[in-house]
Design an enzyme around this catalytic site. Structure first.
Site, PDB file in Angstrom:
ATOM      1  CD  GLU A 259      22.584  21.323   3.292  1.00 41.30           C
ATOM      2  OE1 GLU A 259      22.562  20.005   4.052  1.00 41.30           O
ATOM      3  OE2 GLU A 259      23.046  22.288   3.668  1.00 41.30           O
TER       4      GLU A 259
ATOM      5  CB  CYS B 193      26.431  21.116   2.942  1.00 40.91           C
ATOM      6  SG  CYS B 193      26.166  20.005   4.217  1.00 40.91           S
TER       7      CYS B 193
ATOM      8  CG  HIS C 261      25.623  18.076   7.648  1.00 43.71           C
ATOM      9  ND1 HIS C 261      26.247  19.649   7.011  1.00 43.71           N
ATOM     10  CD2 HIS C 261      26.004  17.415   8.459  1.00 43.71           C
ATOM     11  CE1 HIS C 261      26.783  19.509   8.427  1.00 43.71           C
ATOM     12  NE2 HIS C 261      26.664  18.114   8.802  1.00 43.71           N
TER      13      HIS C 261
END
Length: 344
Positions: free
Chosen positions: A54, A85, A52
């Site tokens: 992040e 995350c 992801h």
């Protein structure tokens, strides 16, 4: 640096994700108000469910600082982070997390669950949402609307007088990770399905429209597409009818210069393209010139970019759409238009 300025940097990363065919989420990490790392969504291209935006930004920041604990750092992300995350953010000891659009399905900063608010955790990270929420949400909405449109187009019926290359022929092609886009309701198509790539920001100052050669398809431009979208340009790369992922009329007589020019003109008008640089191969100049004559107000110039014949390692990818003689009717037809021989 203000929160809005930092979120704009995250939006830049989100646009890069969209250009790569990923869900458009981007993130940046600041320390003492200075950008130290950035990341974008990349689970598809990296085959990594944890990639992801992040996570990628946190990894990059940790490398910069030489420490997995990012004390005093702030992370800005365009979409409310998920539970995975948030867990990584808490482990990193971030000082503050700022997100743009809320995520009512998987948001772990208040929308579905608020992991940041658990008082039992040994580190408390401040969180703030809603910064440039409209812009962040709009980017995501546009992306998924395009996906829905593609899905509907993919279901278009196949005409009896045409063939369609099986999708399995295009699986795992090197350096060609982009999702297919189709259109079948242009008048000149008469129900045939045309495939095209449309990558990069829709509002880019410069758009490139790339016409493949008569022995190739949009795969021919894969490296150029990556280069142009990386610097913020929009790139369109259609597969002419009879080529690539587009439908393939069985009869060679279906292919005329005027008809292909009309299809391309209608596509350019449908997409309302302006300030377009037309990129052609020397062997497709004749079609490029016809296209520019049909819509001169939309094009700024034509560039001839000759590419070397495919290497042996690339040949299978170039030939993927043309699995038998029936699927090669357009190649024979264009050879006749160019007045040169072509093996069956």
């Amino acid at each position: 640096m203000s929160d809005a300025q930092a979120m704009q940097l995250a939006l830049t990363q989100a646009n890069l994700a969209a250009a790569a065919g990923e869900v458009p989420v981007g993130a940046v990490v600041l320390k003492d108000g200075v950008l130290i790392a950035s990341g974008r969504n990349a689970p598809i291209e990296s085959h990594d469910p944890s990639a992801h935006a992040e996570i990628n930004a946190l990894r990059a920041a940790a490398q910069v600082l030489g420490n997995y604990r990012l004390d005093g750092c702030e992370l800005f992300v365009t979409l409310e982070p998920c539970a995975m995350c948030v867990g990584a953010m808490l482990h990193a000891r971030l000082q503050r997390v700022v997100y743009g659009a809320p995520d009512p399905k998987t948001g772990a900063a208040g929308s579905v669950v608020d992991l940041f608010a658990n008082p039992q955790l040994n580190h408390q990270t401040r969180v703030q949402g809603g910064v440039l929420a409209g812009e962040c949400a709009g980017l995501l909405q546009g992306f998924f609307q395009q996906k829905r449109t593609q899905s509907q187009s993919c279901c278009s019926p196949l005409r009896e007088d045409a063939l369609r290359t099986p999708q399995a022929r295009f699986c795992s092609l090197p350096d060609y990770p982009w999702d297919a886009q189709y259109v079948s309701d242009l008048p000149a198509l008469a129900g045939l399905r045309l495939h095209y790539l449309d990558l990069g920001p829709q509002d880019a100052a410069q758009t490139y429209f790339c016409l493949h050669g008569p022995m190739a398809w949009s795969y021919q431009y894969r490296k150029m597409i990556a280069e142009l979208t990386a610097v913020g340009h929009r790139v369109l790369a259609p597969d002419l009818v009879g080529f690539g992922k587009s439908d393939k009329p069985k009869k060679e007589s279906a292919h005329t210069l005027h008809w292909h020019q009309q299809v391309l003109t209608e596509l350019v008008e449908r997409l309302d393209l302006n300030n377009v640089v037309l990129v052609v191969q020397s062997s497709s100049q004749f079609l490029g010139q016809a296209l520019m004559r049909s819509a001169p107000e939309r094009f700024t110039e034509m560039v001839v970019r000759e590419q070397a014949p495919p290497a042996d390692s690339e040949r299978a990818a170039y030939e993927a759409p043309f699995l038998d003689r029936g699927h090669r009717a357009a190649l024979r037809a264009f050879a006749a238009l160019l007045d040169r021989p072509l093996e069956s």
